[in-house]
Design a protein around this motif. Structure first.
Motif, PDB file in Angstrom:
ATOM      1  N   ILE A   1      80.562  35.258 -49.448  1.00  0.00           N
ATOM      2  CA  ILE A   1      80.558  34.481 -48.212  1.00  0.00           C
ATOM      3  C   ILE A   1      80.446  35.407 -47.004  1.00  0.00           C
ATOM      4  CG2 ILE A   1      83.082  34.439 -48.081  1.00  0.00           C
ATOM      5  CD1 ILE A   1      82.890  31.663 -46.835  1.00  0.00           C
ATOM      6  N   GLY A   2      79.589  35.039 -46.050  1.00  0.00           N
ATOM      7  CA  GLY A   2      79.399  35.824 -44.844  1.00  0.00           C
ATOM      8  C   GLY A   2      79.577  34.973 -43.603  1.00  0.00           C
ATOM      9  N   ALA A   3      79.368  35.586 -42.439  1.00  0.00           N
ATOM     10  CA  ALA A   3      79.580  34.884 -41.175  1.00  0.00           C
ATOM     11  C   ALA A   3      78.646  33.687 -41.022  1.00  0.00           C
ATOM     12  CB  ALA A   3      79.414  35.851 -40.008  1.00  0.00           C
ATOM     13  N   GLN A   4      77.385  33.827 -41.421  1.00  0.00           N
ATOM     14  CA  GLN A   4      76.451  32.713 -41.314  1.00  0.00           C
ATOM     15  C   GLN A   4      76.923  31.536 -42.168  1.00  0.00           C
ATOM     16  OE1 GLN A   4      73.706  32.460 -39.337  1.00  0.00           O
ATOM     17  NE2 GLN A   4      73.450  30.337 -40.032  1.00  0.00           N
ATOM     18  N   ASP A   5      77.355  31.824 -43.401  1.00  0.00           N
ATOM     19  CA  ASP A   5      77.918  30.773 -44.249  1.00  0.00           C
ATOM     20  C   ASP A   5      79.111  30.111 -43.552  1.00  0.00           C
ATOM     21  OD1 ASP A   5      76.294  31.309 -46.640  1.00  0.00           O
ATOM     22  OD2 ASP A   5      77.494  33.124 -46.837  1.00  0.00           O
ATOM     23  N   ALA A   6      79.963  30.951 -42.978  1.00  0.00           N
ATOM     24  CA  ALA A   6      81.201  30.449 -42.383  1.00  0.00           C
ATOM     25  C   ALA A   6      80.926  29.499 -41.224  1.00  0.00           C
ATOM     26  CB  ALA A   6      82.056  31.628 -41.930  1.00  0.00           C
ATOM     27  N   TYR A   7      79.957  29.837 -40.372  1.00  0.00           N
ATOM     28  CA  TYR A   7      79.627  28.923 -39.267  1.00  0.00           C
ATOM     29  C   TYR A   7      79.080  27.604 -39.801  1.00  0.00           C
ATOM     30  CZ  TYR A   7      80.499  32.184 -35.438  1.00  0.00           C
ATOM     31  OH  TYR A   7      81.105  33.017 -34.530  1.00  0.00           O
ATOM     32  N   GLU A   8      78.288  27.656 -40.858  1.00  0.00           N
ATOM     33  CA  GLU A   8      77.764  26.418 -41.452  1.00  0.00           C
ATOM     34  C   GLU A   8      78.898  25.588 -42.057  1.00  0.00           C
ATOM     35  OE1 GLU A   8      74.864  25.241 -41.067  1.00  0.00           O
ATOM     36  OE2 GLU A   8      73.872  27.006 -40.214  1.00  0.00           O
ATOM     37  N   ILE A   9      79.872  26.250 -42.666  1.00  0.00           N
ATOM     38  CA  ILE A   9      81.034  25.543 -43.213  1.00  0.00           C
ATOM     39  C   ILE A   9      81.833  24.893 -42.084  1.00  0.00           C
ATOM     40  CG2 ILE A   9      83.260  25.892 -44.384  1.00  0.00           C
ATOM     41  CD1 ILE A   9      81.768  28.199 -45.946  1.00  0.00           C
ATOM     42  N   GLN A  10      82.017  25.642 -41.005  1.00  0.00           N
ATOM     43  CA  GLN A  10      82.708  25.076 -39.843  1.00  0.00           C
ATOM     44  C   GLN A  10      82.008  23.812 -39.356  1.00  0.00           C
ATOM     45  OE1 GLN A  10      83.018  26.177 -35.175  1.00  0.00           O
ATOM     46  NE2 GLN A  10      83.627  27.851 -36.520  1.00  0.00           N
ATOM     47  N   LEU A  11      80.690  23.877 -39.218  1.00  0.00           N
ATOM     48  CA  LEU A  11      79.933  22.730 -38.733  1.00  0.00           C
ATOM     49  C   LEU A  11      80.006  21.555 -39.702  1.00  0.00           C
ATOM     50  CD1 LEU A  11      76.790  24.472 -37.216  1.00  0.00           C
ATOM     51  CD2 LEU A  11      78.458  23.083 -35.971  1.00  0.00           C
ATOM     52  N   LEU A  12      80.022  21.820 -40.995  1.00  0.00           N
ATOM     53  CA  LEU A  12      80.164  20.740 -41.970  1.00  0.00           C
ATOM     54  C   LEU A  12      81.460  19.962 -41.730  1.00  0.00           C
ATOM     55  CD1 LEU A  12      79.014  22.472 -45.293  1.00  0.00           C
ATOM     56  CD2 LEU A  12      77.904  20.509 -44.196  1.00  0.00           C
ATOM     57  N   ASN A  13      82.542  20.666 -41.477  1.00  0.00           N
ATOM     58  CA  ASN A  13      83.812  19.974 -41.269  1.00  0.00           C
ATOM     59  C   ASN A  13      83.894  19.295 -39.910  1.00  0.00           C
ATOM     60  OD1 ASN A  13      85.053  20.198 -43.751  1.00  0.00           O
ATOM     61  ND2 ASN A  13      85.991  22.187 -43.291  1.00  0.00           N
ATOM     62  N   ILE A  14      83.279  19.884 -38.895  1.00  0.00           N
ATOM     63  CA  ILE A  14      83.246  19.215 -37.591  1.00  0.00           C
ATOM     64  C   ILE A  14      82.447  17.922 -37.703  1.00  0.00           C
ATOM     65  CG2 ILE A  14      82.412  19.361 -35.207  1.00  0.00           C
ATOM     66  CD1 ILE A  14      84.966  20.985 -35.789  1.00  0.00           C
TER      67      ILE A  14
END
Length: 261
Positions: free
Chosen positions: A34-47
């Motif tokens: 997992i990297g930063a790009q993945d993490a931002y996409e995960i954040q957006l999924l939950n938002i």
């Protein structure tokens, strides 16, 4: 990089941890690579999930890791960011149940309430000052759905930059204060818990807001009129306890308090 399925699974892990108030192991241990790009996409999924399923509304954004010390600790050379939602808004006269969170802490911030939309990729400090309706005393309630705050940069980004809540005071016109020289303290029961100055935030908290506007533009996210931006903490984060009230005071800006039950 994770595939879309693994990103969705990671988002579900964080949602479950928050709902059950049971923090989980770091995502970097659960999802290899997992990297930063993945993490931002995960954040957006939950938002997006909260907007769709709970009718949540985005009310602003917060910047994390805005001090050189925190960036060095995380091994990064720029801040990160998260979303603020209407359900995160807290009030000085309504105690917050500490048990509703996994490991709550408070941070002291100079908030920016926007009176106009900010430009995106070319946003400057001058743009921020022109668009800011008022700067406000703020306390951010942060929480980690990762056990024991054992977070890496990917963990905190995916976890919406550890966002949990915020309370703000009335504030002043940004032209009435030197935004780089606001002294800030955090007290509880007459005890000084932390102190700092606004220039701990990238040398100028307005620079942090400009960085945010440029960064979120890459994801098609605008900073709109009426949004609150929390640019980063002037002091270290402090663990909170039930039965205590925490007050952040700022020179030239006023104060704001948050109580916990």
């Amino acid at each position: 990089m994770l595939n879309d399925q693994l990103r969705r699974e990671a988002a579900e892990v964080l949602r479950g941890a928050e709902a059950r108030r049971r923090p989980v192991r770091p995502l970097v241990e659960l999802f290899e690579g997992i990297g930063a790009q993945d993490a931002y996409e995960i954040q957006l999924l939950n938002i997006r999930h909260r907007v769709r399923s709970a009718g949540a509304r985005v009310t602003g954004h917060k910047v994390g890791l805005s001090s050189p010390v925190m960036q060095a600790m995380m091994g990064v050379d720029e801040p990160d960011y998260g979303h603020l939602l209407d359900a995160m808004e807290l009030y000085e006269d309504v105690p917050v149940p500490a048990a509703a969170y996994c490991a709550p802490r408070v941070e002291v911030e100079v908030g920016f309430v926007l009176g106009a939309d900010l430009p995106g990729e070319d946003c400057t400090v001058a743009d921020v000052l022109a668009a800011t309706e008022r700067v406000v005393p703020a306390l951010e309630l942060i929480d980690s759905r990762i056990a024991d705050w054992r977070i890496t940069i990917a963990d905190t980004i995916a976890d919406n930059a550890s966002s949990a809540g915020y309370v703000i005071g009335a504030g002043v016109d940004p032209r009435e204060v030197d935004l780089k020289a606001i002294e800030a303290t955090l007290t509880s029961g007459g005890e000084l818990l932390a102190s700092g100055r606004s220039d701990a935030v990238l040398g100028d908290p307005a620079e942090s807001v400009a960085w945010l506007a440029r960064t979120v533009a890459r994801y098609g996210v605008p900073l709109r009129k009426g949004h609150l931006v929390l640019p980063g903490s002037c002091t270290r984060a402090v663990d909170v306890s039930a039965g205590r009230t925490y007050t952040a005071a700022f020179t030239g800006l006023g104060s704001v308090s948050l109580s916990f039950s």
